[in-house]
Design an enzyme around this catalytic site. Structure first.
Site, short mmCIF file in Angstrom:
data_model
loop_
_atom_site.label_atom_id
_atom_site.label_comp_id
_atom_site.label_asym_id
_atom_site.label_seq_id
_atom_site.Cartn_x
_atom_site.Cartn_y
_atom_site.Cartn_z
N HIS A 156 0.83 -1.22 0.00
CA HIS A 156 0.00 0.00 0.00
C HIS A 156 0.86 1.26 0.00
O HIS A 156 0.43 2.31 0.50
CB HIS A 156 -0.95 0.04 1.20
CG HIS A 156 -1.68 -1.25 1.43
ND1 HIS A 156 -2.88 -1.54 0.82
CD2 HIS A 156 -1.35 -2.34 2.16
CE1 HIS A 156 -3.27 -2.76 1.19
NE2 HIS A 156 -2.35 -3.27 2.00
N SER A 277 14.92 21.00 -16.67
CA SER A 277 13.73 21.80 -16.95
C SER A 277 14.15 23.09 -17.63
O SER A 277 15.20 23.64 -17.34
CB SER A 277 13.01 22.12 -15.64
OG SER A 277 12.20 23.28 -15.80
N LYS A 283 16.05 21.21 -11.51
CA LYS A 283 15.37 19.95 -11.81
C LYS A 283 16.27 18.93 -12.51
O LYS A 283 17.10 19.26 -13.33
CB LYS A 283 14.15 20.19 -12.71
CG LYS A 283 13.01 20.92 -12.04
CD LYS A 283 12.31 20.13 -10.95
CE LYS A 283 11.47 18.99 -11.46
NZ LYS A 283 10.30 19.44 -12.20
N GLU A 290 10.13 7.67 -17.16
CA GLU A 290 8.74 8.08 -17.41
C GLU A 290 8.26 7.58 -18.77
O GLU A 290 7.11 7.16 -18.93
CB GLU A 290 8.62 9.60 -17.33
CG GLU A 290 8.77 10.11 -15.91
CD GLU A 290 8.88 11.63 -15.86
OE1 GLU A 290 8.00 12.25 -15.27
OE2 GLU A 290 9.84 12.18 -16.42
#
Ligand code: ARG
Length: 457
Positions: A156, A277, A283, A290
């Protein structure tokens, strides 16, 4: 030149031609189409249709076509041919004249394209299996580097029990191993030769189909000509194995995306697979992971598309089946990229051992061990669970770990707790006790790493 002009009075509407033609994507079957045609020429010789000399001329010309166009099949699109089969035939006629017009004797594009695509699927599956093996090797290497490095285990997405990185890596190793076996299984069923099925009813020439199948490296020929030209199960199966594999890669990617976040900081990804970024200078984004996570969408879509294309399709060949190629090509291309990038990510990833250990020590993830300790003192597990729950609450109130609650406080709740409890609450002790087959004890994981290494050798 179209392959079927005779019974038509008017030219095709340009819009229809664009709609109908498949060369812009099926050019990718060029080498398979030529392999099939070479085998067909030999089969025609066997059937007494081509003389040995004619067969030789045809085969030589086909080999020359492969040589000229094979390495960059996209260039053939400019020819304006309807599909790859028409292209090859036109090229053949250019080279050997009227003799080229005899090659299609007893053959249909229906059994031809089914054969080409099976050859293609067979080649691609072999490539995917190689890529999967390489990805597995990277997982084993990670498991070997970090065999006993503590990693909080989650259920979980809540810290549950400590595990080790070796165990994590080998969990994905197992998934990819099943992917290999699913692909191999799909390849086995795909590996039958439909050539000789003709348009649908079987060729009218005395073709030795067994020899033809052997010549093309198939394990046998398809048994029923109607099925042979219209079956695309092998595409569905290849896509299905691809989807399952992509799902596994997606889960792996998600784990690492989380672990690479500032909140977890369990790993640092290499600059080689991350991006910055345009606005936020600090970043470092996990783009490679991804995309691996995201690609499953189109691959699953391709599988669905293929299934729906087949649904309700009457026997035998229908042009709907031309829709089998683009989703298949796209899926295999993208899966190949995912599998190729994954080892680059894994090999360059740095595990932050301290952060992992710190996280594993927090979250009271040794509570099960405390309950097990109480069981060893003769308390039934259900009761031990309840007592431990109360102790966890005390630890939370004190803002400490379970092992930092003083013995006297523990004993207030359960007098059978002794000094020996603290040794049982260490992460090392908890993991060492999970020494069952398939468990996370470092000893078992070290064994599993050895076993996994053997399997990918
Ligand atoms: N381009 C077609 C396909 O991909 C080849 C088969 C065409 N057959 C036919 N009867 N028109 O399916």
């Amino acid at each position: 030149m179209a392959l079927w002009g005779g019974r038509f009075e008017q030219d095709a509407d340009p819009l229809f031609k664009r709609f109908n033609d498949s060369l812009r994507f099926d050019h990718r079957l060029l080498t398979q189409d030529i392999r099939g045609s070479i085998a067909w020429a030999k089969a025609l010789e066997g059937a007494g249709v081509l003389t040995s000399h004619a067969r030789q001329q045809v085969v030589e010309a086909l080999a020359a076509i492969a040589k000229q166009w094979g390495s960059d099949s996209a260039r053939i699109v400019e020819s304006g041919a309807e599909d790859v089969h028409s292209f090859v035939e036109a090229e053949l006629i250019k080279r050997v004249g009227d003799l080229g017009k005899t090659l299609h004797t007893g053959r249909s594009r229906n059994d031809q394209v089914a054969t080409d695509l099976r050859l293609w699927v067979r080649d691609e599956i072999a490539a995917r299996i190689n890529e999967l093996r390489a990805a597995q090797a990277s997982l084993v290497a990670l498991a070997e580097r970090e065999t006993a490095t503590v990693l909080p285990g989650y259920t979980h997405l809540q810290r549950a029990q400590p595990t080790v990185w070796g165990h994590w890596a080998l969990a994905y190793f197992e998934m990819l191993d099943r992917d290999v076996s699913r692909f191999a299984d799909a390849a086995e069923r795909a590996n039958l030769c439909p050539l000789g099925s003709g348009a649908l009813a079987g060729t009218a020439y005395p073709i030795d189909r067994a020899a033809l199948a052997r010549d093309l490296g198939f394990s046998g020929s398809t048994t029923n000509s109607l099925d042979g030209v219209s079956d695309r199960d092998f595409v569905v199966e290849a896509l299905s194995a691809g989807v399952t594999c992509a799902l596994h890669l997606s889960r792996l990617a998600e784990d690492l995306i989380l672990y690479a976040s500032g909140e977890f900081a369990f790993v640092e990804l290499s600059d080689r697979v991350t991006s910055g970024s345009s606005l936020m200078p600090q970043k470092k984004n996990p783009d490679a992971l991804e995309l691996i996570r995201g690609k499953v969408g189109r691959i699953l879509g391709a599988h669905t598309a293929m299934c729906v294309t087949i649904k309700g399709l009457p026997l035998a060949y229908n042009k709907d089946l031309q829709e089998d190629k683009e989703p298949l090509f796209d899926s295999m291309d993208n899966l190949s990229m995912c599998l190729g990038v994954l080892p680059v990510v894994l090999d360059g990833m740095k595990v932050n051992r301290e952060a992992c250990l710190r996280a594993a020590k927090g979250g009271h993830s040794n509570a099960t061990d405390l309950a097990d300790y109480l069981v060893s003192k003769g308390i039934p597990f259900r009761e031990a669970h309840e007592i431990t729950g109360r102790l966890v609450r005390i630890a939370i109130e004190r803002g400490t770990a379970l092992e930092d609650v003083p013995l006297a406080e523990l004993q207030k709740v359960e007098r059978r707790i002794g000094e020996d409890v603290f040794a049982r609450l260490s992460i090392e002790a908890g993991m060492a006790r999970r020494n069952v087959e398939g468990g996370t004890s470092p000893e078992r994981v070290a064994e599993a790493v050895k076993g996994a290494k053997e399997r990918v050798r």
